[in-house]
Design a protein around this motif. Sequence first.
Motif, mmCIF file in Angstrom:
data_model
loop_
_atom_site.group_PDB
_atom_site.id
_atom_site.type_symbol
_atom_site.label_atom_id
_atom_site.label_comp_id
_atom_site.label_asym_id
_atom_site.label_seq_id
_atom_site.Cartn_x
_atom_site.Cartn_y
_atom_site.Cartn_z
ATOM 1 N N TYR A 158 0.358 -1.259 0.570
ATOM 2 C CA TYR A 158 0.091 -0.142 0.136
ATOM 3 C C TYR A 158 0.641 1.398 0.143
ATOM 4 N N PHE A 159 1.690 1.176 0.822
ATOM 5 C CA PHE A 159 2.403 2.188 0.907
ATOM 6 C C PHE A 159 3.361 2.954 -0.987
ATOM 7 N N SER A 160 3.238 1.685 -1.383
ATOM 8 C CA SER A 160 4.587 1.941 -2.215
ATOM 9 C C SER A 160 3.761 2.479 -3.851
ATOM 10 N N VAL A 161 2.762 2.881 -3.528
ATOM 11 C CA VAL A 161 1.406 3.663 -4.100
ATOM 12 C C VAL A 161 1.376 4.405 -3.503
ATOM 13 N N LEU A 162 2.108 5.252 -2.393
ATOM 14 C CA LEU A 162 1.995 7.161 -1.951
ATOM 15 C C LEU A 162 2.978 7.292 -1.578
ATOM 16 N N GLU A 163 2.827 8.576 -1.770
ATOM 17 C CA GLU A 163 4.175 9.255 -1.257
ATOM 18 C C GLU A 163 3.843 9.888 -0.193
ATOM 19 N N TYR A 164 4.744 8.493 0.704
ATOM 20 C CA TYR A 164 4.548 8.887 2.312
ATOM 21 C C TYR A 164 5.885 9.315 3.480
ATOM 22 N N ASP A 165 5.804 10.382 3.968
ATOM 23 C CA ASP A 165 7.121 10.595 4.994
ATOM 24 C C ASP A 165 5.875 10.758 6.692
ATOM 25 N N VAL A 166 6.832 10.246 6.929
ATOM 26 C CA VAL A 166 5.789 9.491 8.481
ATOM 27 C C VAL A 166 5.024 10.541 8.931
ATOM 28 N N LEU A 167 5.627 11.845 8.677
ATOM 29 C CA LEU A 167 4.324 13.610 9.459
ATOM 30 C C LEU A 167 3.157 13.914 8.540
ATOM 31 N N SER A 168 4.517 14.016 7.100
ATOM 32 C CA SER A 168 2.727 14.782 6.800
ATOM 33 C C SER A 168 1.202 13.400 6.073
ATOM 34 N N PRO A 169 0.570 14.013 5.934
ATOM 35 C CA PRO A 169 -0.191 13.032 5.193
ATOM 36 C C PRO A 169 -0.450 11.950 4.109
ATOM 37 N N SER A 170 -0.467 11.150 3.612
ATOM 38 C CA SER A 170 0.050 10.558 2.480
ATOM 39 C C SER A 170 -0.728 10.958 1.226
ATOM 40 N N GLY A 183 -0.188 6.619 -7.138
ATOM 41 C CA GLY A 183 -0.158 5.203 -8.265
ATOM 42 C C GLY A 183 1.177 4.447 -8.333
ATOM 43 N N LEU A 184 2.184 4.390 -9.776
ATOM 44 C CA LEU A 184 2.458 3.627 -9.858
ATOM 45 C C LEU A 184 4.456 4.851 -10.172
ATOM 46 N N GLU A 185 3.969 5.812 -9.365
ATOM 47 C CA GLU A 185 4.798 7.037 -9.452
ATOM 48 C C GLU A 185 5.827 6.523 -9.141
ATOM 49 N N ASN A 186 6.460 5.623 -8.302
ATOM 50 C CA ASN A 186 7.306 5.934 -7.233
ATOM 51 C C ASN A 186 8.349 4.260 -8.235
ATOM 52 N N TYR A 187 7.347 3.421 -8.639
ATOM 53 C CA TYR A 187 7.754 1.992 -10.231
ATOM 54 C C TYR A 187 8.718 2.716 -10.910
ATOM 55 N N ILE A 188 7.693 3.622 -11.457
ATOM 56 C CA ILE A 188 8.610 4.345 -12.082
ATOM 57 C C ILE A 188 9.620 5.019 -12.447
ATOM 58 N N ARG A 189 9.091 6.027 -11.155
ATOM 59 C CA ARG A 189 11.068 7.064 -10.978
ATOM 60 C C ARG A 189 11.793 5.357 -10.429
ATOM 61 N N ALA A 190 11.656 3.798 -10.080
ATOM 62 C CA ALA A 190 12.647 3.392 -10.435
ATOM 63 C C ALA A 190 13.302 2.668 -11.693
ATOM 64 N N PHE A 191 12.785 2.760 -11.768
ATOM 65 C CA PHE A 191 13.111 1.949 -13.261
ATOM 66 C C PHE A 191 13.294 2.986 -14.162
ATOM 67 N N THR A 192 13.188 4.196 -13.352
ATOM 68 C CA THR A 192 13.495 4.766 -14.927
ATOM 69 C C THR A 192 14.497 6.585 -14.220
ATOM 70 N N GLY A 193 14.191 6.617 -13.363
ATOM 71 C CA GLY A 193 14.159 8.226 -13.035
ATOM 72 C C GLY A 193 15.495 8.326 -11.620
ATOM 73 N N ASP A 194 15.539 6.449 -11.084
ATOM 74 C CA ASP A 194 16.434 7.241 -10.006
ATOM 75 C C ASP A 194 17.923 6.579 -10.899
ATOM 76 N N MET A 214 9.285 7.598 2.992
ATOM 77 C CA MET A 214 8.804 5.841 2.856
ATOM 78 C C MET A 214 8.164 4.849 1.952
ATOM 79 N N GLY A 215 7.404 5.714 0.930
ATOM 80 C CA GLY A 215 6.717 5.875 0.079
ATOM 81 C C GLY A 215 7.984 4.944 -1.195
ATOM 82 N N TYR A 216 8.321 5.909 -1.415
ATOM 83 C CA TYR A 216 9.369 4.584 -2.311
ATOM 84 C C TYR A 216 10.469 4.230 -2.137
ATOM 85 N N GLY A 217 10.214 4.133 -0.379
ATOM 86 C CA GLY A 217 11.344 2.819 -0.495
ATOM 87 C C GLY A 217 10.547 1.420 -0.259
#
Lengths: 325, 302, 452
Positions: A63-75, A79-90, A289-292
């Motif tokens: 669930y976290f993996s499709v969020l932008e989440y740091d423990v402090l701010s609301p998530s 969507g799949l942005e984290n995964y896309i970033r992993a494969f292409t942007g990171d 945390m979402g990206y992680g």
Amino acid sequence: MAAITESSAISYGGAKEPGLLGRLAGAKTALQANEAIWGYILLTPWIVGLLIFWIGPILASAYFSVLEYDVLSPSKFIGLENYIRAFTGDKQFWPSFGRTFYYSIVVVPLGLFGSLALAILLNQKLKATNFFRTIFFLPHLTPAVALALLWVWLLHPTVGPVNTALGWIGIDGPGWLTSKDWAIPALILISLWSGVGGNGMLIFLAGLQGVPQELYEAAEIDGAGSWSKFRNVTLPMISPTLLFNLILGIIGALKVFTLAFVATNGGPSFATWFYALHIYRQSFEYFRMGYGSALAWIFVIVLMAFTYIQLTLSRRWVYYAGEKD
Amino acid sequence: MATQTQVMPGRTTALSTSSQSIKRQKVLQIILLYLLSIGLSLLFIFPFFWTVSTSLKALDELFTFPPTWLPAVPQWQNYPAVLNRVPFLLWTWNSIYIVALNTLGTVLSASLVAYSFARFRYRWREAIFIITLGTMMLPDQVTMIPQYVLFHKLGWINTHLPLWLPSWFGGGAFAIFLIRQFIMSLPRELDEAALIDGANYWRIFWQILMPLCKPVMATIAVITFIGTWNDFQRPLIYLQLRELFTLAVGLNYFNTLPEMGGEPMQALLMAASVMMIIPVIVLFFVAQRYFVQGIVLSGIKG
Amino acid sequence: MHNSKISRRSFLQWAGAGSATLALAACAPAAAPGADTGAASGGEAAPAGDGGSMSVATFDAVLHDWQREFAKRWADAHPEVDVQIESVVYGEMAKLQLARAASGTMWDLVFSGIKWFPFSASKDMFLNLDDFLANREDANLDDFFATALEGGKLDGTLYGLPYEIHPGNPALIAFNVDMLDAAGLSVPQDDDWTVNDYAEMCVALTKPEEGVWGTNYLPGNYYDFESIARAFNTDIMNEDRTQLLFATDEANRAAAEWITKLRTDLMCAPNREAAQGLDFTAGAVATAQHCSCSVNGTITTVGDNFALDFALFPKGPEGYRGYTAFTSNYSVSATTADPDMAVDLLIYLTSEEAGTWSALEQGTGQPNARRSVWENEELLSKSHPIFRRVVNMYNDASIPGPFPMPSNLRFSELQDNWANTSPDLFYGDVGFEEGLQAVQDAMQEILDLPRA
């Protein structure tokens, strides 16, 4: 008639119908129901633990993996942005995977080979075998943190004993942990030193000792030399242990973290920036945390695939004594 | 041999010569193996030696080139000096009590669970067991972040609870697996005899099985001890207050301390490392038998 | 066998065993020290009155005892308030703030390094000080150095008051005067030397046969590079901190080239391997980059080993100078129960009195960021003359110094990328253009990300 049936039913106690709970648990008699229910009760701490600390987290991290989440701010759902970033942007994603693989591909076979060799050595029934076994095992007991500190000092490019010793035989020792090209080999060296005499060796030793003598004797009668005996008797007989050590070895190697964190902190120049370190950094130092979580999931899938491939291939070369095909 | 001599004189001579050379070969082999073992032992011991030697060196002996093997005068005071620089004793206590709680929790709860898997029949038992084994194959990273968030919401960050409480909920797949295998190797007749005598499951567990399980319990205890003592990543993410550190994180923190007035700290770092390693080695020597047994049990019967 | 009866009894037995173990577990941590915050970490509590409570986080180091000292003094002056003082490890404070804020247990007074201060402020952890300080004349905001106060702001709003400042790791150059004398050189005057003069000096001082290098200068942090970029009259980033100008700006390239030449061309600085464990105080380098914060420490360590002196880092080739103000702030938690009281303590902790005490009593090299403290005659007369020159630098409005925080506040990632790409360039492990571009790409990747 009914009275007799009833009384006989009662006197045999176990022929009573199980209650609803018992039936749910697959019991056919009251006795079985009792056993089943108790079985579940004893299982409870683990079931709770499994749900809270394993299954819950696994689902949560998906669930976290499709969020932008740091423990402090609301998530924020992205969507799949984290995964896309992993494969292409990171920029460090593929390289860190690559480094982790490079490290594992070297460490695991060398480690297996080393453990097996040591186990064979110990199996030669020399007088002081137990003593040697203890000595070989000591490095394994060292905590990874201490290991890293120790070896940073040992591998010091100018005043460390390793390079000094290399200097005696005329080799100009490399920078080891301070050099981009030698950092991973240095870590491999450290891992081998601490791992080769460890659990793997003990398991191999037990496996070797479990090979029936008759097989060796039969081979000798057939005129087999030591190498042939090894290849045709020893190896097949210990192939299950080999598989076991291989799978655990690869999983362990792919998770390499503490050594890299303490000894080199991912450097120099990203040289030891392994995948587990990448996940840690993203989650606990940059608070993404979402990206992680997305990175962790990718890791799980790769690991599962790897293990599956290994297990499938293993049917070809692993020989289970006493199993019918 | 005597009969042989009479029957085939020529052959005998050939045999005795080759048996002599075989003997010589064997002796040579054994000598080589001993040399190899001793050589490897030296290789494994040397880094420990170097650590201890460094820990006893004086400041100006540390960076000399070529390096000196032994300190001129052993600086025993380096060890107490560590205690002054960092709260080493506090860290040791933290490590000890977390390890104790972890070990206790693992041994107690894993044995209950293993008892269930080994001696009870119920639906889905096999499926649950396979899931249990499956957790051993998962990388910790995937559960690490949500567990952190969970403990965060509970307010348990910067406490020691996340480091030992989970082990009271079943103790982990490895322990469950090991104990289960062990219990399964104990004859069921023991249980059944006790059942007939009117014992309940608790009595069977506590009075019959557990005493027999001492070896595997000892193994689990030792393995858990070592694993928790050396654990780094989890205390790293859960503990940020210096007084709460365990030895593992504390040692790393010590390593990152800026040098006081530019003095190299290698000797103190090595001394601290030695102090962290020694308890584990001592424990190992004492409990060697169980430890080896346990590793073997897990690898073979698996 | 009556199953139900036995199961009840044995159930009780199991339950008893289970709860016994849990009870044991619950007892154990209570018996162990160090699990409580505020109690076991060397904290003190003033006798509790009904004035509420105030929790203060202090930097866990001897040189920062002044924080505990002055928190105690304030507690003594306010006996009705229950003051709890806690020591925290600097390196862990960033994560700790996050954890504390999320669980609502942030200290009332908390310190932050400039590295993570803007990030924390952006997460609404701190009280907006503008209104509260408007009524407080004793805050004396003008007394703070301008660059220091800038470091306490986010998007123009003040969230923290600085309590220490130093001009950056390579703000000074330390000289082994004995070696200079041996080479026939004299310690340069601040206004009189440029980076090119420095390079020449290093070449003259390098003695390979004795294993002595001319300098160990290397900007290990990107904000260290900012100092030399400013000396070359430029900036590492553009004004709104979204673009990196490292490889694109001529002056930056010139600065990078100057640094790289030290090792690749002039051979007056050690390469990566030789740099391990290299110690200025042991005489392995003739000059060393140095921070004003550790001047006192170095003076003590060097002792009588050799004659020691300092100068400000040389000017750029066109006579410009720059530094990077590295500050730490005290802030008030946004969720504090009594903001006015907290602000009162805040002002006291960052006051001239506290700053002067820390400088005189503790010998800290990075005292309070107030002009009145740095220009205190007693302090200046007791300290190395370099401090006076540093103060002059702060007071000179033409010398830029604000800390270069990226606009998306992703400091850690930016710094990690710099630390992993710039050494290749500066040590000459890769070609110049290639190295330059690698740093540019890695850093820009971070700058392109949205705000943390």
